[in-house]
Design a protein around this motif. Structure first.
Motif, PDB file in Angstrom:
ATOM      1  N   ARG A  82       0.831  -1.210   0.000  1.00  0.00           N
ATOM      2  CA  ARG A  82       0.000   0.000   0.000  1.00  0.00           C
ATOM      3  C   ARG A  82       0.875   1.275   0.000  1.00  0.00           C
ATOM      4  O   ARG A  82       1.792   1.422   0.808  1.00  0.00           O
ATOM      5  CB  ARG A  82      -0.902  -0.012   1.222  1.00  0.00           C
ATOM      6  N   GLY A  83       0.549   2.178  -0.923  1.00  0.00           N
ATOM      7  CA  GLY A  83       1.217   3.464  -0.986  1.00  0.00           C
ATOM      8  C   GLY A  83       2.559   3.465  -1.673  1.00  0.00           C
ATOM      9  O   GLY A  83       3.209   4.514  -1.765  1.00  0.00           O
ATOM     10  N   LYS A  84       3.012   2.315  -2.185  1.00  0.00           N
ATOM     11  CA  LYS A  84       4.327   2.220  -2.796  1.00  0.00           C
ATOM     12  C   LYS A  84       4.228   1.978  -4.297  1.00  0.00           C
ATOM     13  O   LYS A  84       3.458   1.137  -4.759  1.00  0.00           O
ATOM     14  CB  LYS A  84       5.149   1.101  -2.136  1.00  0.00           C
ATOM     15  N   PHE A  85       5.007   2.767  -5.043  1.00  0.00           N
ATOM     16  CA  PHE A  85       5.157   2.651  -6.484  1.00  0.00           C
ATOM     17  C   PHE A  85       3.808   2.693  -7.188  1.00  0.00           C
ATOM     18  O   PHE A  85       3.147   3.718  -7.174  1.00  0.00           O
ATOM     19  CB  PHE A  85       6.027   1.438  -6.828  1.00  0.00           C
ATOM     20  N   ARG A  86       3.299   1.608  -7.739  1.00  0.00           N
ATOM     21  CA  ARG A  86       2.052   1.685  -8.514  1.00  0.00           C
ATOM     22  C   ARG A  86       0.801   1.445  -7.655  1.00  0.00           C
ATOM     23  O   ARG A  86      -0.322   1.495  -8.180  1.00  0.00           O
ATOM     24  CB  ARG A  86       2.091   0.685  -9.668  1.00  0.00           C
ATOM     25  N   SER A  87       0.987   1.183  -6.377  1.00  0.00           N
ATOM     26  CA  SER A  87      -0.173   0.917  -5.519  1.00  0.00           C
ATOM     27  C   SER A  87      -0.745   2.205  -4.946  1.00  0.00           C
ATOM     28  O   SER A  87      -0.017   3.151  -4.647  1.00  0.00           O
ATOM     29  CB  SER A  87       0.213  -0.024  -4.372  1.00  0.00           C
ATOM     30  N   GLU A  88      -2.057   2.213  -4.780  1.00  0.00           N
ATOM     31  CA  GLU A  88      -2.733   3.356  -4.189  1.00  0.00           C
ATOM     32  C   GLU A  88      -2.614   3.326  -2.668  1.00  0.00           C
ATOM     33  O   GLU A  88      -2.121   2.367  -2.083  1.00  0.00           O
ATOM     34  CB  GLU A  88      -4.220   3.335  -4.579  1.00  0.00           C
ATOM     35  N   GLY A  89      -3.121   4.402  -2.037  1.00  0.00           N
ATOM     36  CA  GLY A  89      -3.173   4.479  -0.586  1.00  0.00           C
ATOM     37  C   GLY A  89      -1.984   5.216   0.006  1.00  0.00           C
ATOM     38  O   GLY A  89      -1.081   5.652  -0.704  1.00  0.00           O
ATOM     39  N   GLU A  90      -2.027   5.371   1.329  1.00  0.00           N
ATOM     40  CA  GLU A  90      -0.959   6.067   2.041  1.00  0.00           C
ATOM     41  C   GLU A  90       0.193   5.114   2.342  1.00  0.00           C
ATOM     42  O   GLU A  90      -0.012   3.964   2.710  1.00  0.00           O
ATOM     43  CB  GLU A  90      -1.483   6.648   3.358  1.00  0.00           C
ATOM     44  N   VAL A  95       1.561  -1.060   9.431  1.00  0.00           N
ATOM     45  CA  VAL A  95       0.285  -1.224  10.115  1.00  0.00           C
ATOM     46  C   VAL A  95      -0.834  -1.780   9.236  1.00  0.00           C
ATOM     47  O   VAL A  95      -1.843  -2.238   9.774  1.00  0.00           O
ATOM     48  CB  VAL A  95      -0.169   0.106  10.764  1.00  0.00           C
ATOM     49  N   ASN A  96      -0.692  -1.761   7.917  1.00  0.00           N
ATOM     50  CA  ASN A  96      -1.759  -2.263   7.044  1.00  0.00           C
ATOM     51  C   ASN A  96      -1.489  -3.662   6.495  1.00  0.00           C
ATOM     52  O   ASN A  96      -2.322  -4.201   5.757  1.00  0.00           O
ATOM     53  CB  ASN A  96      -1.966  -1.309   5.857  1.00  0.00           C
ATOM     54  N   GLU A  97      -0.344  -4.240   6.843  1.00  0.00           N
ATOM     55  CA  GLU A  97       0.070  -5.450   6.132  1.00  0.00           C
ATOM     56  C   GLU A  97      -0.741  -6.689   6.499  1.00  0.00           C
ATOM     57  O   GLU A  97      -0.867  -7.604   5.674  1.00  0.00           O
ATOM     58  CB  GLU A  97       1.564  -5.698   6.352  1.00  0.00           C
ATOM     59  N   VAL A  98      -1.283  -6.760   7.700  1.00  0.00           N
ATOM     60  CA  VAL A  98      -2.106  -7.931   8.052  1.00  0.00           C
ATOM     61  C   VAL A  98      -3.361  -7.957   7.191  1.00  0.00           C
ATOM     62  O   VAL A  98      -3.669  -8.957   6.524  1.00  0.00           O
ATOM     63  CB  VAL A  98      -2.466  -7.916   9.551  1.00  0.00           C
ATOM     64  N   TYR A 176      14.612   5.269   7.740  1.00  0.00           N
ATOM     65  CA  TYR A 176      13.911   4.383   6.799  1.00  0.00           C
ATOM     66  C   TYR A 176      12.574   4.967   6.328  1.00  0.00           C
ATOM     67  O   TYR A 176      12.280   4.930   5.125  1.00  0.00           O
ATOM     68  CB  TYR A 176      13.709   3.010   7.446  1.00  0.00           C
ATOM     69  N   PRO A 177      11.746   5.512   7.220  1.00  0.00           N
ATOM     70  CA  PRO A 177      10.458   6.051   6.747  1.00  0.00           C
ATOM     71  C   PRO A 177      10.602   7.162   5.716  1.00  0.00           C
ATOM     72  O   PRO A 177       9.769   7.263   4.805  1.00  0.00           O
ATOM     73  CB  PRO A 177       9.791   6.572   8.027  1.00  0.00           C
ATOM     74  N   VAL A 178      11.629   8.010   5.835  1.00  0.00           N
ATOM     75  CA  VAL A 178      11.756   9.125   4.896  1.00  0.00           C
ATOM     76  C   VAL A 178      12.553   8.731   3.660  1.00  0.00           C
ATOM     77  O   VAL A 178      12.748   9.564   2.767  1.00  0.00           O
ATOM     78  CB  VAL A 178      12.367  10.371   5.567  1.00  0.00           C
ATOM     79  N   SER A 179      12.999   7.489   3.583  1.00  0.00           N
ATOM     80  CA  SER A 179      13.645   6.987   2.371  1.00  0.00           C
ATOM     81  C   SER A 179      12.729   6.043   1.602  1.00  0.00           C
ATOM     82  O   SER A 179      12.547   6.181   0.398  1.00  0.00           O
ATOM     83  CB  SER A 179      14.954   6.253   2.723  1.00  0.00           C
ATOM     84  N   HIS A 180      12.130   5.109   2.315  1.00  0.00           N
ATOM     85  CA  HIS A 180      11.371   4.046   1.654  1.00  0.00           C
ATOM     86  C   HIS A 180       9.864   4.132   1.859  1.00  0.00           C
ATOM     87  O   HIS A 180       9.113   3.434   1.169  1.00  0.00           O
ATOM     88  CB  HIS A 180      11.882   2.684   2.126  1.00  0.00           C
ATOM     89  N   PHE A 181       9.392   4.968   2.786  1.00  0.00           N
ATOM     90  CA  PHE A 181       7.946   5.120   2.984  1.00  0.00           C
ATOM     91  C   PHE A 181       7.554   6.586   3.031  1.00  0.00           C
ATOM     92  O   PHE A 181       6.607   6.958   3.711  1.00  0.00           O
ATOM     93  CB  PHE A 181       7.494   4.392   4.253  1.00  0.00           C
ATOM     94  N   HIS A 182       8.283   7.402   2.273  1.00  0.00           N
ATOM     95  CA  HIS A 182       7.945   8.816   2.199  1.00  0.00           C
ATOM     96  C   HIS A 182       6.772   9.045   1.246  1.00  0.00           C
ATOM     97  O   HIS A 182       5.999   9.980   1.397  1.00  0.00           O
ATOM     98  CB  HIS A 182       9.171   9.606   1.723  1.00  0.00           C
ATOM     99  N   GLY A 183       6.634   8.191   0.272  1.00  0.00           N
ATOM    100  CA  GLY A 183       5.563   8.284  -0.723  1.00  0.00           C
ATOM    101  C   GLY A 183       5.696   7.103  -1.646  1.00  0.00           C
ATOM    102  O   GLY A 183       6.343   6.105  -1.315  1.00  0.00           O
ATOM    103  N   ASN A 184       5.124   7.204  -2.820  1.00  0.00           N
ATOM    104  CA  ASN A 184       5.174   6.075  -3.748  1.00  0.00           C
ATOM    105  C   ASN A 184       6.601   5.714  -4.156  1.00  0.00           C
ATOM    106  O   ASN A 184       6.943   4.539  -4.283  1.00  0.00           O
ATOM    107  CB  ASN A 184       4.342   6.368  -4.995  1.00  0.00           C
ATOM    108  N   ASP A 185       7.441   6.715  -4.376  1.00  0.00           N
ATOM    109  CA  ASP A 185       8.788   6.461  -4.869  1.00  0.00           C
ATOM    110  C   ASP A 185       9.759   6.209  -3.715  1.00  0.00           C
ATOM    111  O   ASP A 185       9.449   6.427  -2.544  1.00  0.00           O
ATOM    112  CB  ASP A 185       9.282   7.648  -5.701  1.00  0.00           C
ATOM    113  N   THR A 186      10.961   5.763  -4.075  1.00  0.00           N
ATOM    114  CA  THR A 186      12.063   5.662  -3.118  1.00  0.00           C
ATOM    115  C   THR A 186      12.894   6.933  -3.196  1.00  0.00           C
ATOM    116  O   THR A 186      13.152   7.456  -4.280  1.00  0.00           O
ATOM    117  CB  THR A 186      12.939   4.436  -3.432  1.00  0.00           C
TER     118      THR A 186
END
Length: 552
Positions: A82-90, A95-98, A176-186
């Motif tokens: 969720r929220g990474k690359f081509r996926s929608e969402g934040e 917390v959403n992986e389960v 890590y959050p501001v590198s890999h979970f900052h938004g869709n891109d890395t």
């Protein structure tokens, strides 16, 4: 101006069929579906890989992995979380992986090419997504093969009220959050390590990037601890057979071993928990690899050459638990490499039967002896926030790529060094390593780092175990136990053991200011005098698990 490299989604693989999978809240997650050319449209077994590093990108080589798995008859679903690359969402890590894992499994079993049986595979965060999917209790998930990961992956250190002793925080926790979970891109970015104002540098980066990071903001400066496992402990519900791979030099291995301990308390999980321990670091570099394979950027041909080592143990496991070929007893409960050798051993449990604990006591003269009988005394060293003890590896995740020599660190005046006599014959160590230490400081907080090294006759030193603890109210002496992790290692004849004791390991760990100021925000600093007891009942002692051979 803050410099960074922004990496968008790579082109989707020509081998895959793109899919968009709807989650229960309507968010669409992007997936690549790989079907074998021979009979792929018929129902068969599926391997799911859920990751935040781009399902089509070069970093994780998922298209090459899918190609290898398809050749063995598997359908493969690779999904951007969720929220990474081509996926929608934040892009909210963990917390959403389960729920998203459960919804993805629901989608897979409804496809005409699925026979309703699914396994999962992957490293690090895409090892974590396996534990998360298993925690959902979905009946289609028949086996998982998480590598170099843990259910507490990336969790900040929590100090309970009134607690004096805790872990030391990794710098990567907040980066890590501001590198890999900052938004869709890395976003490839890191602070200027010559400065210490980490929080301010993150804010500069966020301003330059033009948006906040919800994953960073949930943790700093006002943490909101959202539950990553909404149903409680991941090992409290339906159990899933697991091939659990841990690296001796993986910097995340303490998280893996914590899960091993938790699984041992759950009979349902322990019944089909299989442990595999390799001489690898987090990125999969090997201790005894060919130097030609120890390169930062691997070609596709080099990756293909490594895939059997990486994937075949999981495929052997899936043959039993997913395809039903053979019996669970065909897979050893524990398979492990004795580091420093090419030996692969099997055991019924970890640690192996027959180990004995040998204690080495530090002496005031800098020795490590089994027969030390000295009166207690204090040794002193300095913690200077402006001159920190450096981390031995530039990238802790690729420790064996660099294979650093730790010996020069011991030449610093702010590192205490204790060395044993050379061993007369090979000594095999296997099991938990720990230290007992009594320390105090003239500052409010003391970070204590203990490193165990193998010193070769030529004087070079390889780190083989380590641990670290943070002591609050440090002006009052504290006697603490420090876990140095697990070990499976051959100390060769003529080699010595050495211990380094220090107060920083920078930049892998966030350093202390010396004043009690927030280390992430930095602020006023002060030099501290640190004190360690040697000799007597409270002196520094290293507890070693000896499987074969003699230490002196």
């Amino acid at each position: 101006m803050t410099r960074y490299i922004r990496i968008p989604a790579a082109p989707e693989s020509d081998l895959a069929r793109p899919a968009r999978i709807r989650m229960r809240d309507g968010v669409l997650l992007a997936a690549d579906v790989y079907l074998p050319s021979d009979g792929g449209d018929r129902a068969g077994d599926t391997i799911l890989i859920r990751l935040p590093y781009d399902k089509s990108g070069t970093y994780t080589y998922i298209p090459l992995i899918a190609e290898y798995l398809m050749a063995r008859g598997y359908r493969v679903v690779a999904q951007d979380v969720r929220g990474k690359f081509r996926s929608e969402g934040e892009a909210l890590l963990f917390v959403n992986e389960v729920r998203d894992g459960e919804d993805t499994l629901d989608w897979i079993v409804q496809q005409p090419w699925s026979n309703g049986r699914v396994a999962m595979w992957g490293d690090s965060y895409y090892g974590y997504t396996q534990w998360a999917a298993a925690a959902s209790g979905h009946p289609a998930l028949k086996a998982i093969a998480p590598r170099v990961t843990g259910t507490r992956l990336g969790e900040p250190v929590h100090r309970a009220p009134g607690e004096r002793v805790s872990d030391v925080e990794w710098a990567i926790t907040y980066l890590y959050p501001v590198s890999h979970f900052h938004g869709n891109d890395t976003y490839l970015w890191e602070p200027d390590w010559t400065r210490r104002d980490f929080a301010a540098q993150v804010e500069d980066f966020l301003a330059e990037a033009g948006e906040r990071s919800i994953s960073y903001d949930q943790w700093y400066p006002r943490p909101v601890h959202l539950p990553r496992f909404p149903l409680g402990s991941p090992f409290a519900g339906r159990s899933v057979p697991a091939l659990h791979t841990i690296g001796w030099w993986d910097n995340c291995s303490p998280l893996s071993w914590a899960d091993v301990d938790d699984i041992a308390k759950s009979p349902a999980w322990a019944a089909h928990h299989h442990l595999r321990i390799e001489s690898i670091d987090h990125e999969g570099y090997e201790l005894l690899s060919d130097p030609a394979d120890r390169v930062a950027e691997r070609t596709d041909d080099q990756v293909r050459a490594l895939l059997p080592r990486t994937l075949d143990p999981a495929l052997e496991f899936f043959e039993v638990y997913l395809r039903g070929h053979g019996a669970p007893s065909d897979i050893p409960a524990v398979r492990w490499n004795l580091a420093g050798t090419t030996e692969e051993r099997t055991d019924a449990a970890w640690p192996p039967a027959g180990i004995r604990t040998v204690t080495l006591q530090a002496t005031a003269e800098g020795g490590l002896r089994t027969d030390a009988a000295e009166q207690p005394t204090e040794l002193t060293w300095t913690h200077d926030p402006d001159d920190l003890v450096p981390s031995s590896a530039e990238d802790a995740f690729s420790f064996l790529l660099e294979m650093p020599d730790d010996a020069p660190i011991g030449a610093r005046g702010d590192v205490l060094v204790f060395t044993s006599s050379p061993v007369a014959a090979d000594v095999d160590l296997a099991g938990p390593v720990s230290a007992t230490a009594t320390v105090r400081s003239d500052g409010p907080v003391l970070d204590l780092f203990v490193r165990l090294l193998d010193v070769s006759p030529d004087g070079t030193a390889l780190r083989i175990a380590r641990g670290q603890r943070q002591i609050a109210e440090a002006t009052t002496p504290a006697t603490i136990d420090i876990g140095l992790g697990q070990i499976g290692y051959r100390l060769q004849a003529g080699h010595c053991l050495r211990v380094h004791v220090s107060s920083s390991d920078y930049p892998e760990f966030i350093p202390q200011t010396g004043t009690g100021a927030d280390p992430w925000a930095w602020g006023p600093t002060a030099t501290n005098q640190q004190h360690l007891t040697v000799g007597g009942p409270d002196g520094l002692t290293i507890h070693l698990p000896v499987l074969d051979g003699e230490l002196s």
